[in-house]
Design a protein around this motif. Structure first.
Motif, PDB file in Angstrom:
ATOM      1  N   GLU A  23       2.356   5.225  10.839  1.00  0.00           N
ATOM      2  CA  GLU A  23       2.299   6.584  11.379  1.00  0.00           C
ATOM      3  C   GLU A  23       3.598   6.855  12.117  1.00  0.00           C
ATOM      4  OE1 GLU A  23      -0.372   9.429  14.284  1.00  0.00           O
ATOM      5  OE2 GLU A  23      -0.986   7.364  13.957  1.00  0.00           O
ATOM      6  N   ARG A  24       4.206   7.996  11.802  1.00  0.00           N
ATOM      7  CA  ARG A  24       5.461   8.368  12.439  1.00  0.00           C
ATOM      8  C   ARG A  24       5.454   9.870  12.712  1.00  0.00           C
ATOM      9  NH1 ARG A  24      10.198   6.895   8.804  1.00  0.00           N
ATOM     10  NH2 ARG A  24       9.152   4.901   8.923  1.00  0.00           N
ATOM     11  N   ASP A  25       5.588  10.247  13.948  1.00  0.00           N
ATOM     12  CA  ASP A  25       5.630  11.661  14.342  1.00  0.00           C
ATOM     13  C   ASP A  25       4.434  12.446  13.809  1.00  0.00           C
ATOM     14  OD1 ASP A  25       8.073  11.268  15.686  1.00  0.00           O
ATOM     15  OD2 ASP A  25       9.202  11.575  13.827  1.00  0.00           O
ATOM     16  N   MET A  27       2.693  11.867  11.170  1.00  0.00           N
ATOM     17  CA  MET A  27       2.562  11.816   9.707  1.00  0.00           C
ATOM     18  C   MET A  27       2.336  10.382   9.266  1.00  0.00           C
ATOM     19  SD  MET A  27       5.526  14.444   8.389  1.00  0.00           S
ATOM     20  CE  MET A  27       6.864  13.502   9.074  1.00  0.00           C
ATOM     21  N   VAL A  28       1.691  10.231   8.136  1.00  0.00           N
ATOM     22  CA  VAL A  28       1.508   8.909   7.546  1.00  0.00           C
ATOM     23  C   VAL A  28       2.645   8.686   6.565  1.00  0.00           C
ATOM     24  CG1 VAL A  28       0.014   7.465   6.116  1.00  0.00           C
ATOM     25  CG2 VAL A  28      -0.986   9.008   7.815  1.00  0.00           C
ATOM     26  N   VAL A  29       3.316   7.542   6.702  1.00  0.00           N
ATOM     27  CA  VAL A  29       4.464   7.210   5.854  1.00  0.00           C
ATOM     28  C   VAL A  29       4.100   6.010   4.990  1.00  0.00           C
ATOM     29  CG1 VAL A  29       6.887   6.501   5.841  1.00  0.00           C
ATOM     30  CG2 VAL A  29       6.049   8.055   7.628  1.00  0.00           C
ATOM     31  N   LEU A  30       4.308   6.147   3.685  1.00  0.00           N
ATOM     32  CA  LEU A  30       4.046   5.079   2.725  1.00  0.00           C
ATOM     33  C   LEU A  30       5.384   4.434   2.402  1.00  0.00           C
ATOM     34  CD1 LEU A  30       1.779   5.036  -0.254  1.00  0.00           C
ATOM     35  CD2 LEU A  30       4.207   4.808  -0.709  1.00  0.00           C
ATOM     36  N   THR A  31       5.481   3.117   2.578  1.00  0.00           N
ATOM     37  CA  THR A  31       6.719   2.396   2.318  1.00  0.00           C
ATOM     38  C   THR A  31       6.440   1.229   1.387  1.00  0.00           C
ATOM     39  OG1 THR A  31       7.439   2.914   4.568  1.00  0.00           O
ATOM     40  CG2 THR A  31       8.666   1.211   3.402  1.00  0.00           C
ATOM     41  N   PRO A  32       7.154   1.151   0.235  1.00  0.00           N
ATOM     42  CA  PRO A  32       6.991  -0.024  -0.628  1.00  0.00           C
ATOM     43  C   PRO A  32       7.485  -1.267   0.106  1.00  0.00           C
ATOM     44  CG  PRO A  32       8.233   1.705  -1.750  1.00  0.00           C
ATOM     45  CD  PRO A  32       8.093   2.116  -0.327  1.00  0.00           C
ATOM     46  N   LEU A  33       6.747  -2.343  -0.002  1.00  0.00           N
ATOM     47  CA  LEU A  33       7.161  -3.590   0.630  1.00  0.00           C
ATOM     48  C   LEU A  33       8.222  -4.258  -0.224  1.00  0.00           C
ATOM     49  CD1 LEU A  33       3.758  -4.995   1.898  1.00  0.00           C
ATOM     50  CD2 LEU A  33       5.522  -3.790   3.186  1.00  0.00           C
ATOM     51  N   ALA A  34       9.172  -4.873   0.418  1.00  0.00           N
ATOM     52  CA  ALA A  34      10.293  -5.486  -0.289  1.00  0.00           C
ATOM     53  C   ALA A  34       9.956  -6.868  -0.836  1.00  0.00           C
ATOM     54  CB  ALA A  34      11.496  -5.586   0.643  1.00  0.00           C
ATOM     55  N   SER A  35       8.700  -7.291  -0.723  1.00  0.00           N
ATOM     56  CA  SER A  35       8.339  -8.644  -1.145  1.00  0.00           C
ATOM     57  C   SER A  35       8.512  -8.860  -2.641  1.00  0.00           C
ATOM     58  CB  SER A  35       6.896  -8.958  -0.744  1.00  0.00           C
ATOM     59  OG  SER A  35       6.012  -8.055  -1.367  1.00  0.00           O
ATOM     60  N   ALA A  36       8.377  -7.793  -3.432  1.00  0.00           N
ATOM     61  CA  ALA A  36       8.558  -7.914  -4.878  1.00  0.00           C
ATOM     62  C   ALA A  36       9.627  -6.932  -5.310  1.00  0.00           C
ATOM     63  CB  ALA A  36       7.257  -7.619  -5.613  1.00  0.00           C
ATOM     64  N   SER A  37      10.585  -7.407  -6.072  1.00  0.00           N
ATOM     65  CA  SER A  37      11.645  -6.519  -6.551  1.00  0.00           C
ATOM     66  C   SER A  37      11.109  -5.639  -7.675  1.00  0.00           C
ATOM     67  CB  SER A  37      12.829  -7.342  -7.057  1.00  0.00           C
ATOM     68  OG  SER A  37      12.479  -8.006  -8.265  1.00  0.00           O
ATOM     69  N   LYS A  38      11.847  -4.591  -8.012  1.00  0.00           N
ATOM     70  CA  LYS A  38      11.440  -3.729  -9.118  1.00  0.00           C
ATOM     71  C   LYS A  38      11.334  -4.539 -10.401  1.00  0.00           C
ATOM     72  CE  LYS A  38      13.188   0.650  -7.435  1.00  0.00           C
ATOM     73  NZ  LYS A  38      14.041   1.787  -7.692  1.00  0.00           N
ATOM     74  N   HIS A  39      12.231  -5.506 -10.556  1.00  0.00           N
ATOM     75  CA  HIS A  39      12.203  -6.355 -11.750  1.00  0.00           C
ATOM     76  C   HIS A  39      10.894  -7.121 -11.818  1.00  0.00           C
ATOM     77  CE1 HIS A  39      13.747  -8.873 -14.968  1.00  0.00           C
ATOM     78  NE2 HIS A  39      13.382  -9.924 -14.281  1.00  0.00           N
TER      79      HIS A  39
END
Length: 72
Positions: A23-25, A27-39
């Motif tokens: 939650e930021r200001d 609003m709910v913010v969705l962030t992809p986790l960097a644990s898995a690369s796009k590859h």
């Protein structure tokens, strides 16, 4: 939870993408986790498709179907 297609496409959210909600200001913010690369995510998606083609089609028949799809 269903994420709209335009959001998934714009931000590269593939199946099995881990996300974090914060939650930021107010609003709910969705962030992809960097644990898995796009590859890695693409590999997971392709692994799910592996072996799903009909074995009765020859390579030439599959190429014809691909070309027919490109013409649309």
């Amino acid at each position: 939870m269903t994420i709209p297609q335009w959001v998934r496409e714009r931000y590269g959210l593939m199946p099995q993408t881990d996300v974090e909600f914060t939650e930021r200001d107010g609003m709910v913010v969705l962030t992809p986790l960097a644990s898995a690369s796009k590859h890695d995510r693409a590999d997971l998606m392709l692994a799910g498709l592996r072996g799903s083609a009909q074995k009765s089609l020859t390579t030439d028949e599959i190429m014809q179907l691909t070309r027919a799809y490109e013409d649309d």
